[in-house]
Structures are given as C-alpha cells and as structure tokens.
Design a protein around this motif. Structure first.
Motif, mmCIF file in Angstrom:
data_model
loop_
_atom_site.group_PDB
_atom_site.id
_atom_site.type_symbol
_atom_site.label_atom_id
_atom_site.label_comp_id
_atom_site.label_asym_id
_atom_site.label_seq_id
_atom_site.Cartn_x
_atom_site.Cartn_y
_atom_site.Cartn_z
ATOM 1 N N GLY A 249 0.792 -1.219 0.000
ATOM 2 C CA GLY A 249 0.000 0.000 0.000
ATOM 3 C C GLY A 249 0.824 1.268 0.000
ATOM 4 O O GLY A 249 0.257 2.358 -0.042
ATOM 5 N N ALA A 250 2.160 1.148 0.022
ATOM 6 C CA ALA A 250 2.980 2.359 -0.058
ATOM 7 C C ALA A 250 2.718 3.091 -1.370
ATOM 8 O O ALA A 250 2.731 4.316 -1.433
ATOM 9 N N VAL A 251 2.509 2.331 -2.425
ATOM 10 C CA VAL A 251 1.947 2.836 -3.676
ATOM 11 C C VAL A 251 0.699 1.999 -3.934
ATOM 12 O O VAL A 251 0.737 0.770 -3.814
ATOM 13 N N ALA A 252 -0.406 2.641 -4.256
ATOM 14 C CA ALA A 252 -1.684 1.934 -4.389
ATOM 15 C C ALA A 252 -1.580 0.790 -5.393
ATOM 16 O O ALA A 252 -0.902 0.897 -6.422
ATOM 17 N N GLU A 390 -14.614 -10.985 -2.017
ATOM 18 C CA GLU A 390 -15.889 -10.351 -1.688
ATOM 19 C C GLU A 390 -15.714 -9.237 -0.659
ATOM 20 O O GLU A 390 -16.430 -8.229 -0.706
ATOM 21 N N VAL A 391 -14.762 -9.402 0.243
ATOM 22 C CA VAL A 391 -14.464 -8.299 1.168
ATOM 23 C C VAL A 391 -13.984 -7.085 0.386
ATOM 24 O O VAL A 391 -14.433 -5.954 0.607
ATOM 25 N N ARG A 392 -13.071 -7.315 -0.563
ATOM 26 C CA ARG A 392 -12.549 -6.202 -1.356
ATOM 27 C C ARG A 392 -13.659 -5.546 -2.179
ATOM 28 O O ARG A 392 -13.698 -4.307 -2.326
ATOM 29 N N GLU A 393 -14.552 -6.342 -2.704
ATOM 30 C CA GLU A 393 -15.641 -5.819 -3.540
ATOM 31 C C GLU A 393 -16.582 -4.940 -2.731
ATOM 32 O O GLU A 393 -17.086 -3.924 -3.227
ATOM 33 N N VAL A 394 -16.805 -5.289 -1.476
ATOM 34 C CA VAL A 394 -17.785 -4.591 -0.644
ATOM 35 C C VAL A 394 -17.201 -3.344 0.016
ATOM 36 O O VAL A 394 -17.888 -2.326 0.162
ATOM 37 N N LEU A 395 -15.936 -3.393 0.398
ATOM 38 C CA LEU A 395 -15.365 -2.307 1.197
ATOM 39 C C LEU A 395 -15.125 -1.047 0.361
ATOM 40 O O LEU A 395 -14.704 -1.131 -0.788
ATOM 41 N N PRO A 396 -15.346 0.124 0.960
ATOM 42 C CA PRO A 396 -14.913 1.358 0.293
ATOM 43 C C PRO A 396 -13.388 1.383 0.197
ATOM 44 O O PRO A 396 -12.687 0.722 0.959
ATOM 45 N N HIS A 397 -12.879 2.145 -0.762
ATOM 46 C CA HIS A 397 -11.438 2.162 -1.019
ATOM 47 C C HIS A 397 -10.628 2.689 0.157
ATOM 48 O O HIS A 397 -9.455 2.340 0.310
ATOM 49 N N ASP A 398 -11.240 3.508 1.008
ATOM 50 C CA ASP A 398 -10.479 4.068 2.123
ATOM 51 C C ASP A 398 -10.720 3.329 3.434
ATOM 52 O O ASP A 398 -10.336 3.800 4.505
ATOM 53 N N ALA A 399 -11.355 2.169 3.373
ATOM 54 C CA ALA A 399 -11.574 1.380 4.583
ATOM 55 C C ALA A 399 -10.241 0.888 5.132
ATOM 56 O O ALA A 399 -9.282 0.658 4.398
ATOM 57 N N PHE A 400 -10.180 0.738 6.449
ATOM 58 C CA PHE A 400 -8.996 0.181 7.095
ATOM 59 C C PHE A 400 -9.148 -1.329 7.260
ATOM 60 O O PHE A 400 -10.237 -1.831 7.565
ATOM 61 N N VAL A 412 -3.764 -11.697 2.126
ATOM 62 C CA VAL A 412 -4.004 -10.271 1.907
ATOM 63 C C VAL A 412 -2.772 -9.628 1.277
ATOM 64 O O VAL A 412 -2.874 -8.845 0.329
ATOM 65 N N GLY A 413 -1.591 -9.948 1.793
ATOM 66 C CA GLY A 413 -0.371 -9.383 1.232
ATOM 67 C C GLY A 413 -0.211 -9.709 -0.244
ATOM 68 O O GLY A 413 0.271 -8.897 -1.038
ATOM 69 N N GLN A 414 -0.643 -10.887 -0.624
ATOM 70 C CA GLN A 414 -0.463 -11.362 -1.998
ATOM 71 C C GLN A 414 -1.615 -10.999 -2.927
ATOM 72 O O GLN A 414 -1.394 -10.670 -4.093
ATOM 73 N N GLN A 415 -2.855 -11.034 -2.426
ATOM 74 C CA GLN A 415 -4.012 -11.034 -3.317
ATOM 75 C C GLN A 415 -5.020 -9.905 -3.098
ATOM 76 O O GLN A 415 -5.931 -9.740 -3.908
ATOM 77 N N PHE A 416 -4.870 -9.135 -2.043
ATOM 78 C CA PHE A 416 -5.898 -8.158 -1.675
ATOM 79 C C PHE A 416 -5.393 -6.759 -2.015
ATOM 80 O O PHE A 416 -4.417 -6.281 -1.446
ATOM 81 N N ASP A 417 -6.054 -6.092 -2.957
ATOM 82 C CA ASP A 417 -5.602 -4.779 -3.403
ATOM 83 C C ASP A 417 -5.879 -3.711 -2.349
ATOM 84 O O ASP A 417 -6.975 -3.628 -1.789
ATOM 85 N N ILE A 418 -4.853 -2.885 -2.109
ATOM 86 C CA ILE A 418 -4.978 -1.720 -1.234
ATOM 87 C C ILE A 418 -4.938 -0.477 -2.114
ATOM 88 O O ILE A 418 -3.969 -0.237 -2.826
#
Length: 587
Positions: A249-252, A390-400, A412-418
């Motif tokens: 997440g240092a760079v989106a 599905e978590v990524r699809e539902v969450l707003p982009h600025d969610a923690f 998450v480190g490998q597959q979950f976009d921040i």
C-alpha cells in the motif's frame, strides 16, 4: 503550593494533545485513573486484558499517526502487555507505556505482585530488550522531564515504544507545578534529517543509467507518511515498485507500476523482476527474511550482482543484510521531497515505459485469472480467495484493514488490493498471533468515520475474545471477519507437508473439526454475531454489517488450502532437506 503528580500528569497529556489512553486498572495506577476521570479531552479505553490494550494502542498509533499511550499495572499487568508492546517495537510504532510500580519505600521488601526473583525494584528491566528505553521514576521532580524525553524518543529516529515505570507513591506525591511548566518551553517535534541536492542527483543519475531498476518499498514509507511523495517519484520515471509485507500500500495496488509483494509469498514474476534488476532502490525496509526468501540469491534478490541504493532513518538498517552502493540516513518524506524536486530539474518530462506497464498488467491479470476458479467457487466451507475477493468488492477504497497471522495475513499481502496508502495494518516483525482483532479497536477509535474490518483467523481471534467487551461498552463498530479453518492453519499445512501429522495444529473434538461458536460468543458480549452457513450468505452479511455501523462478528468457515508460494523460506530445508515441498491442504 504543590499539586498531585497524578493531576499534573493528566494536564501534561492534555496539553500534548493526547485524546485516548488504552489500559487496565490496578492498585498501582488508580490514583492516576481517578484524576483522568476529570479530564474533558482524554478518554480512557478500558479493556479486560493488557495485551488487548497494547494491540489496540498499536493500531491507534498506526491509524492516527500519533504516539499512543498505554497504561498498565505492576507485575502481571506489565507482563500481560509485553507481547503487544514488543509487537509495536518490532514494527516501529511510537508508544509511551506508563506502568504502575511498587512504592519506593518498599524497595527490597518484595511487596505484592513485584517481579523480584533476581533483583529488587527492577520491573522495568523486563521491557529493556524491546523498548527504545526504560525509565524508573525515583524522584518526583524528575518525572516531568522523563515524560518529555519519553515522547521525544518514541517519535524520533526509528519510532518505537518506551516505558516509564512509576512507583505508585509518585502518583500521590505533590510537587510544584513549575516542574511541569518548564517542559512547555521544549519543542514537541524534532526536525528530521533530509538529503542534499548532490546526493539526490547521484541517486537519480544512477537510476536513469540503470537498465532494469526496481524501487523496493518497505514499511518505513508508511511510517514516514511518504506514500504520496513515493508515488510522485515512481510515476515521474515509470519505475516499477515491489514491496515488502509491511510496505504493502505504499503505492496503491491499482497503480500500473506496482509489481507486488516479494519473497516467500511473492509470485514468480515479482521475484524474477527483483532478482534480475541491476539496481534496487530500497526505501524504509529491513529486507526481512520472508520478504527476501531467506536471503538466498536464487529466489528474490541477487546481491551483490544487483546493486543496492538504500535510504533509511536508522543507520544500522543500511547494509544489515545486503551490501550497499549508495547508503543514506534520512527521513523518507524529506528525502523523497528533495528527490522529486531534483528529478524535475534533471528530467522535466520524466520518462515513460509503456512496455513495462503493459508487462506488469498482463502478469497481474494472469495471476488474478489463476484465482478466478477459487473466487467463484460456491463450496462451503468457503475458499479463502472468495472471502478476500468479496471483502474487497464490498469495502470502500479508504476502509482500514487489520490482519493477524496465517492465511489472512499472507493472502491479503499477496491477493488483496490496497487502494489508499496506509490503510492496512499487519503484525510484521513479531508476527504476533492475536494482533489483528484488538488492533482494529484502536484503528476505529482513531477514525470513527471510516469503515474498519479485521480479517483474522479462528486461532488469532481465539487469543483474546474479551476484546468484545470493550467493543460493546465503548460502542466501537468494528467488523471482525473470522476466516475459520478450525486450525492454526498455516502451521498445520507445514506440519502435514513435512511430517504427515497435524498434532497440536488442528482443532479436533472426538475426531471431528471443532470450533467455538464465535457468533454466539459475540452475542454473549452483547454484540451481533453472524454465523455463515453457505457461501452465498457471506457478502450480504458483510454489506449489512457495514451499513449497521455497529460492532459485528462474522464467523465464516473456510477451507485450509495453503497460500500459493513462489519464493523460498529456509525452514523448508530444515524440515525436509531432501525434498522441495512447502505447505499442503489439510482439508
């Protein structure tokens, strides 16, 4: 006329801008707590276990970008908090720990709850291996000065926790207010080191002359609040960016220049790009073991064939694991500000590399496509890839997001976009199981207007379920998604692969998989608990939980299939020196 130190301490913290203190009572600190009740600006967040308080304070500091304050008690209170404080230390999180101690006139008497098997009145020594400094307050008039030094040290250089061990009689001592007043004349923030133009020019010309440079971002970028400056720099020169686990997440992740996470859980493409680079520009990273495939050259990094430029706030980190061609001690936000200014002078139009961005896009798509069958699988227990998608699809982009240890962290480190830098918090250096769930409390306290979701395993959530009492009492609307594989899943996969057993790693009762009813436990604490019974229920349940703005526990059973790995971890060679094997499914 003198005033009670407990009263003056509260006033000092108010003046310093402290808004929350996390902790637990004890007979050594209730004089301070009683004064804290009178504060109109500081709220005490009460917990049922000191480890919960320490992790919550850790999460608060990460999200608030402010030093957290933790209050604890002598002996067992302090040792209960130790794991959480050590986790903060290894992840460089600023924290001031105020611990009640035995009264000074009982030194040598071995009073109630004192740790005294080897020395008298030295409980602060327990924290010495992991805090930046541990103080014991022996003179009341020195307490204000120690406080000032504690905050300054916690926040300067490489941030981290400090300890102030306060004999309980000190809290009840009267001193002249002038001892505290004089600290107001001292600066509350130090100027951080930067770099000069000549050094910036040297780095930029080196990168421009390189054939295949890669920027490598660590957690120090986030700690320095330098994500915006780093993004500006890599976009100007179209430099590819790989990252450590802590640098995610240092760079989106939707930036076309982001390769992804390296090391054991990195993909073959990412590891090849860093291994074949002629220059790595390392920013705020320790090149930790898992991120660097146990520092073995054939997997992730190939130093000294590859040359290294490294910037870090801590001199001892430069060259710790790899030889450095250009080493710079500086604050990353300051350094990148200079680099951006000099870059625009040297190359006003920057540099474009559309072929590189297309290559990255194609490989990202290929990896995502390889997960599609899992993300769309309707089986139950669910595929972990579908849960993350599905978590990524539902969450707003600025969610923690907070993670724990196991599939949730590695996946998450490998597959979950921040998409918003600084919105993912994970236990990196200490890899503490039990961090993610209570850390989310602190994150939500810091940002009550933002969605906070904790992705944790059943093993991690089971460490400290009493955090739900704090969530209920304080109405802290975190959503805990328990990715429940009825196991310490990552270790179970290792044990099964190498030793063909799962003793002590799977949760079993009478031969069947066992799990507490986490949804029922949540309801017992007065919090909504949802137990998912089929895959189609998960996404609507999460959407409903977000909309409710209440604390919610979602217990979802998942398969214990291992996170795919392309890197290396030396423990595999220790387990099975004659076989090439990582994890296996225990389903």
């Amino acid at each position: 006329m003198g005033k009670l130190i407990s009263n003056l301490l509260v006033k000092y913290l108010e003046d310093r801008g402290v808004e929350h203190i996390f902790g637990l009572c004890g007979h050594t600190n209730i004089a301070f707590l009683s004064e804290l009740e009178k504060s109109s600006t500081i709220k005490f967040v009460n917990v049922r276990h000191e480890q919960i308080a320490a992790h919550a304070a850790d999460g608060y500091a990460r999200a608030k970008k402010q030093t957290a304050v933790l209050l604890t008690h002598v002996g067992p209170g302090m040792t209960n908090a130790a794991t959480g404080v050590a986790n903060a230390a290894l992840d460089c999180i600023p924290m001031v720990v105020i611990a009640g101690d035995i009264p000074r006139h009982y030194y040598g008497k071995h009073p109630h709850q004192e740790v005294n098997l080897h020395a008298d009145a030295t409980q602060y020594e327990i924290y010495r291996p992991f805090v930046k400094r541990a103080w014991r307050v022996d003179s009341a008039h020195l307490f204000p000065e120690i406080l000032e030094k504690a905050f300054q040290l916690a926040e300067s250089g490489t941030p981290g926790p400090v300890l102030i061990s306060v004999p309980m009689d000190i809290f009840s001592t009267e001193i002249e207010e002038d001892w505290f007043e004089r600290q107001k004349h001292h600066t509350k923030s130090l100027q951080k080191p930067s770099i000069d133009d000549a050094t910036a020019e040297k780095i930029i010309y080196t990168l421009l002359d390189a054939k295949s440079p890669v920027v490598y971002a660590g957690g120090g970028v986030i700690l320095a609040d330098a994500a915006e400056e780093l993004t500006e720099f890599v976009n100007h020169f179209d430099l590819p960016v790989a990252h450590s686990l802590m640098g995610k997440g240092a760079v989106a992740d939707d930036n076309p220049l982001v390769l992804g996470m390296t090391g054991f859980w990195g993909t073959e493409f990412i590891n090849r790009k860093t291994r074949e680079a002629d220059y790595i520009f390392g920013l705020g990273t320790r090149f930790a073991e898992a991120d660097s495939s146990s520092w073995e050259n054939e997997y992730t990094f190939d130093f000294p064939k590859t040359k290294l430029i490294q910037i870090d706030i801590e001199a001892s980190e430069i060259g710790r694991n790899y030889p450095v061609e250009i080493g710079v001690v500086a604050d990353l936000k300051q350094a990148l500000t200079v680099l951006n200014r000099v870059a625009k002078r040297i190359a006003p139009s920057g540099r474009q590399n559309e072929a590189l961005k297309q290559e990255i896009t194609i490989n990202k798509k290929a990896f995502k496509d390889s997960n599609k069958k899992f993300e769309e699988d309707n089986c139950f227990p669910m595929q972990p890839q579908r849960i993350l998608a599905e978590v990524r699809e539902v969450l707003p982009h600025d969610a923690f997001i907070t993670t724990d240890v196991g599939w949730n962290k590695n996946g998450v480190g490998q597959q979950f976009d921040i998409y918003t830098p600084g919105t993912i918090f994970t236990p990196g250096g200490f890899a503490t199981m039990g961090f993610g769930a209570p850390a989310a409390l602190g994150v939500k306290v810091a940002h009550p207007d933002r969605v906070v979701v904790s992705l944790v395993g059943d093993g991690g959530f089971g460490q400290n379920p009493a955090l739900l009492a704090t969530a209920a009492e304080e109405n802290i609307p975190v959503i805990w998604v328990i990715m429940n594989n009825f196991a310490f899943g990552t270790i179970a996969g290792l044990q099964k692969a190498h030793y063909d057993t799962t003793l002590g790693t799977l949760f079993v009762k009478d031969g069947d998989p066992y799990s507490p009813d986490f949804a029922g436990i949540a309801r017992a604490f007065g919090i909504e608990g949802i137990k998912i019974e089929k895959a189609e229920e998960f996404k609507p349940a999460l959407e409903k939980a977000i909309a409710s703005n209440k604390p919610v526990v979602i217990d979802v059973a998942m398969l214990n299939n291992p996170v795919p790995t392309a890197g290396h971890w030396n423990i595999m060679d220790i387990y099975s020196p004659d076989r090439k094997i990582h994890h296996v499914s225990t389903n």
